[in-house]
Design an enzyme around this catalytic site. Structure first.
Site, PDB file in Angstrom:
ATOM      1  N   ASP A 359      45.408  58.857 -29.021  1.00 52.94           N
ATOM      2  CA  ASP A 359      46.387  59.731 -28.380  1.00 52.94           C
ATOM      3  C   ASP A 359      47.795  59.442 -28.891  1.00 52.94           C
ATOM      4  O   ASP A 359      48.569  60.364 -29.185  1.00 52.94           O
ATOM      5  CB  ASP A 359      46.320  59.533 -26.863  1.00 52.94           C
ATOM      6  CG  ASP A 359      46.328  60.858 -26.117  1.00 52.94           C
ATOM      7  OD1 ASP A 359      46.098  61.887 -26.768  1.00 52.94           O
ATOM      8  OD2 ASP A 359      46.561  60.863 -24.901  1.00 52.94           O
ATOM      9  N   ASP A 421      42.194  63.530 -20.515  1.00 51.12           N
ATOM     10  CA  ASP A 421      42.994  62.711 -19.608  1.00 51.12           C
ATOM     11  C   ASP A 421      42.348  62.585 -18.230  1.00 51.12           C
ATOM     12  O   ASP A 421      42.805  61.791 -17.406  1.00 51.12           O
ATOM     13  CB  ASP A 421      44.394  63.320 -19.457  1.00 51.12           C
ATOM     14  CG  ASP A 421      45.103  63.438 -20.798  1.00 51.12           C
ATOM     15  OD1 ASP A 421      44.878  62.556 -21.645  1.00 51.12           O
ATOM     16  OD2 ASP A 421      45.850  64.404 -21.004  1.00 51.12           O
TER      17      ASP A 421
END
Length: 594
Positions: A359, A421
């Site tokens: 990420d 997420d």
């Protein structure tokens, strides 16, 4: 060392200048009304540079001026000016052939009160140098060609406009909705996945009552699977960045299929509780129907497919399609949390740390590697601005902004949170719940990890408000959840079993009951110690035994110490029942290994 320090300082200064150039670019609004009355006014997005001239923050303080359509000219020389100039007007000119400074200098010299430049390409901030900024005193902004066409179609050619730039709120209220959806999905999915997994461990020796009660087997994630998954994610993200217009439809199709499956999985337990629709379809040889599913389950499958198809057809309806997308997305996340299982905290740590680096790289590092200077992750998640299809990836929870701000109108009308997420920390929450049940810890791991996820999400929102740019949520969620889980395990002095997952396979304490042979449900007749004293009457061995003399059943070792046993007084199973059910065990011989 001095050379290294100087190079690092130069990079820092360059990054600061790049950030300053980005801050100089601001979004604003142009409010358009018809001079003839007509329809109600409407706001359109503009991109301006406040170093040319500042715009008022309130529409009531902005002056409404006549818009002069001068798009047939590029306004690059004095010959392009009208005969009588632009007295108290805002000219609308085409972009190209000369600099922004040359255009705005000519417009200001002809009496214009502002300048709007029509762009058929991506909006860029009108730049210049300090001397030019000091010389010009009227605002200059870029307006998209599509908005110009909409203005003339909606209001006609005679319109008045006002330029203004309201303050951008620190946080939008839609963040509350996203927070509730994300934390609720993680809590429900983790609780459901943990309870379902432990129940299957306890009841694995039971026989299913029918095909409709068969549930999908959970998939244990191995280190090899983690590496393959991350490589696939990186490859797909890069391919989407370069071939977005082609692959976006593939992702939309996958989402429709996966979300319909997830919705069915979530609603099936509720539908099975209904007292009607239990009849089955007739015998047939059709694929997927030869097991004769119940009518209610078939109707549920049709309903889930219909919901997914409706979203696929109307996915670009911004007014209401986001509700369906969020509902399907939550169902998909719950299904994945129930299906994918991390067997150890070591596997959880490996997966979360690898995706943590993934990420960060694609959000913060890739802007230095791309020609446009944009983040690959943000570009793909929000959809490239130069995309011909204007399609958006559906693998996000999206909620429209609840305020009328330039950012909502221009750049990002929705606030987004990716499924990753939710799923990645959710797998750790599910592991914590399973471990809680196995070690009988009153769900302290589950509650602590869920609260840590909520705190990490709040930190993400604060970082988003401070930096005003897309944030990699895993940058904050992974440390919060991992550190909290480790801290609880250390506090309870269970870090060893929590790390290896050995709490799921506790060895039973030594017992005087030896395992019964798999092919012999009855105790051996030559056993020195009988299983239980038989009554004087010659009843068969399968008759119920007295409650006080009921033997203890053999429990599989993998079921753990906390597995439920048959209550005393329950009758022995008949001889004709399945061999995989719990059977009484004979007493071991003196001196034999229990």
């Amino acid at each position: 060392m001095a050379a290294v320090a100087a190079a690092a300082l130069a990079r820092l200064v360059a990054a600061f200048l790049l950030l300053a150039a980005q801050v100089a670019c601001e979004y604003g609004m142009v409010h358009v009304v018809s001079e003839a009355g007509g329809p109600r006014g409407k706001d359109y997005c503009i991109l301006y540079n406040p170093q040319w001239a500042h715009l008022p923050r309130d529409l009531s303080k902005a002056s409404f001026l006549q818009l002069r359509n001068w798009t047939a000219s590029l306004l690059c020389s004095a010959a392009d000016l009208p005969a009588y100039g632009f007295g108290n007007q805002i000219p609308l000119v085409a972009r190209g052939n000369c600099t922004f400074y040359e255009k705005v200098r000519l417009a200001q010299g002809s009496g214009a009160r502002g300048l709007l430049i029509v762009s058929r390409e991506r909006l860029v901030p009108p730049g210049g140098n300090k001397t030019q900024f000091d010389e010009i005193g009227i605002p200059v902004a870029l307006l998209s060609y599509g908005d110009v066409l909409d203005i003339f179609r909606r209001f006609g050619r005679m319109v008045r406009v006002a330029l203004y730039a309201p303050h951008e709120p620190v946080l939008d209220y839609n963040m509350v909705i996203i927070f509730i959806m994300a934390v609720g999905t993680v809590a429900i999915g983790g609780y459901w996945a943990g309870s379902r997994d432990v129940k299957k461990r306890y009841m694995k020796h039971k026989r299913d009552d029918g095909p409709e009660k068969q549930e999908d087997e959970a998939v244990d994630v191995t280190p090899v699977m983690t590496c393959v998954f991350v490589v696939m994610c990186c490859s797909m993200l890069v391919l989407l960045y370069y071939f977005y217009d082609f692959l976006v439809y593939v992702v939309i199709g996958i989402f429709c299929l996966a979300s319909a499956t997830g919705l069915y999985s979530c609603l099936a337990p509720c539908v099975r509780r209904l007292p009607f629709g239990k009849c089955r379809i007739p015998n047939n040889s059709l694929p997927y129907f030869h097991k004769r599913p119940q009518a209610r389950m078939l109707l549920l499958a049709l309903f889930c497919v219909a919901v997914s198809v409706v979203w696929g057809v109307f996915r670009n309806e911004d007014q209401w399609a986001w509700v369906l997308q969020d509902a399907l997305g939550i169902a998909f996340c719950l299904y994945m949390l129930k299906t994918i299982r991390l067997p150890t905290f070591k596997a959880c740590t490996l997966l979360l740390l690898v995706l943590f680096l993934y990420d960060i790289f694609f959000v913060f590092i890739t802007p230095f590697l791309t020609k446009s200077g944009s983040s690959i992750m943000v570009e793909v998640a929000t959809g490239p601005s130069d995309s011909a299809t204007r399609e958006k990836l559906p693998m996000v929870l999206k909620v429209p902004r609840l305020n009328s701000s330039p950012l909502a109108l221009c750049d990002r009308p929705f606030s987004l949170l990716g499924f990753g997420d939710i799923l990645v920390p959710g797998l750790l929450v599910a592991y914590c719940h399973r471990f809680d049940i196995q070690v009988q810890s009153s769900r302290v791991y589950f509650v602590a990890c869920t609260i840590a996820y909520g705190v990490g999400l709040l930190v993400t929102f604060v970082a988003l408000a401070l930096m005003q740019r897309g944030q990699p949520a895993l940058l904050y969620l992974v440390p919060c959840t991992l550190v909290t889980s480790c801290a609880v395990a250390l506090w309870r002095r269970e870090l060893g079993v929590f790390w290896t997952g050995s709490g799921f396979a506790k060895v039973l304490p030594p017992s005087p009951w030896a395992p019964a042979p798999a092919d012999s449900p009855q105790p051996p007749k030559d056993s020195a110690t009988p299983l239980s004293p038989q009554p004087p009457s010659k009843e068969p061995a399968t008759s119920p035994q007295p409650a006080e003399q009921s033997p203890e059943p053999c429990m599989p070792e993998e079921m753990g110490a906390g597995a439920p046993t048959r209550e005393p007084g329950s009758p022995a199973e008949p001889e004709g029942q399945d061999q995989d059910q719990a059977q009484p065990c004979p007493v071991a011989q003196p001196g034999a290994l229990a």
